[in-house]
Design a protein around this motif. Structure first.
Motif, short mmCIF file in Angstrom:
data_model
loop_
_atom_site.label_atom_id
_atom_site.label_comp_id
_atom_site.label_asym_id
_atom_site.label_seq_id
_atom_site.Cartn_x
_atom_site.Cartn_y
_atom_site.Cartn_z
N ASP A 21 -16.52 -25.60 -27.79
CA ASP A 21 -15.47 -26.58 -27.55
C ASP A 21 -15.02 -26.64 -26.08
O ASP A 21 -14.14 -27.43 -25.73
CB ASP A 21 -14.26 -26.30 -28.45
N TYR A 65 -15.33 -28.13 -23.08
CA TYR A 65 -15.98 -29.38 -22.71
C TYR A 65 -16.42 -29.44 -21.25
O TYR A 65 -17.28 -30.24 -20.88
CB TYR A 65 -15.09 -30.58 -23.05
N GLN A 79 -19.87 -28.48 -21.30
CA GLN A 79 -20.59 -29.53 -22.02
C GLN A 79 -20.93 -30.68 -21.06
O GLN A 79 -22.04 -31.20 -21.06
CB GLN A 79 -19.76 -30.05 -23.21
N LYS A 128 -19.32 -34.65 -26.32
CA LYS A 128 -18.22 -33.69 -26.40
C LYS A 128 -17.32 -33.81 -25.17
O LYS A 128 -16.10 -33.83 -25.28
CB LYS A 128 -18.76 -32.26 -26.54
N CYS A 180 -13.28 -35.13 -25.18
CA CYS A 180 -12.19 -34.28 -24.71
C CYS A 180 -11.56 -34.75 -23.41
O CYS A 180 -10.38 -34.49 -23.16
CB CYS A 180 -12.70 -32.85 -24.54
N LEU A 236 -14.81 -35.31 -32.48
CA LEU A 236 -15.02 -34.27 -31.49
C LEU A 236 -13.77 -33.98 -30.66
O LEU A 236 -13.59 -32.87 -30.17
CB LEU A 236 -16.17 -34.66 -30.55
N CYS A 265 -10.81 -29.19 -28.48
CA CYS A 265 -11.20 -29.18 -27.07
C CYS A 265 -10.58 -27.98 -26.36
O CYS A 265 -9.40 -27.68 -26.55
CB CYS A 265 -10.74 -30.46 -26.38
#
Length: 198
Positions: free
Chosen positions: A97, A99, A102, A150, A154, A187, A191
């Motif tokens: 999570d 981000y 990500q 993702k 976020c 999603l 976050c």
């Protein structure tokens, strides 16, 4: 005889003075790495990080993940995205999570896809080669999309959303395009924007 005795004494002395890094010593080097990362220069950050890599098992799991992100970022800033990717992937696996990592991975794979897109035009006259390049493009795009989704969920960003849309269109993922808004909403519920190393 004196030389042999000296060598033996030196070897014994070396064995006693050479010791594995203690947990506290490794933690202090981790703190030094973080200080170097903040104060620069970038070359010293990489040097300190690479020196710490063999001893990361002595860091706590959270410290290790934080370190992996930081050294990944240092590699990325030094235009070494392949090295950055391997550390970013460790972070993403441990803290899915988070981000920030990500987005970093998404952009690494999106740039790979873009490099293949540039080659598609150059190979247009060679159908076999063009298919190979398209397969490479599709593979990189499909790696990039979930990471970018993702990140977009976020921390919405027009550039990221545009990249996601282009990648979905170019890979002919009509279902992904149709469900994008719903997926982003789902999603966005989990976050993490900061890594905790405590």
């Amino acid at each position: 005889m004196f030389k042999k005795a000296s060598l033996v004494l030196f070897a014994v002395f070396s064995l006693f003075t050479a010791k594995a890094q203690t947990v506290e010593e490794v933690y202090n080097r981790y703190l030094d790495f973080n200080l170097t990362r903040l104060e620069g220069p970038a070359s010293k950050t990489l040097e300190a990080g690479e020196a710490l890599l063999p001893d990361t098992a002595k860091l706590t799991p959270k410290q290790r993940i934080s370190f992996y992100y930081s050294i990944g970022k240092a590699y990325e800033d030094d235009a070494q995205s392949i090295k950055a990717q391997q550390y970013y992937e460790r972070v993403a696996a441990a803290v899915p999570d988070y981000y920030v990592v990500q987005r970093a991975l998404g952009y690494i794979f999106a740039k790979q896809a873009e490099s293949y897109a540039d080659k598609l035009n150059a190979t247009a006259s060679n159908i076999t080669e063009n298919k190979k390049v398209m397969a490479l493009y599709t593979a990189a795009a499909k790696k990039a999309i979930p990471y970018l989704e993702k990140a977009q969920a976020c921390d919405p960003d027009d550039d990221t959303l545009t990249r996601i849309t282009i990648l979905l269109k170019n890979t002919k993922d009509t279902a992904g395009l149709a469900n994008l808004k719903t997926k982003l909403a789902t999603l966005s519920k989990t976050c993490i924007d900061l890594l905790d190393d405590k």
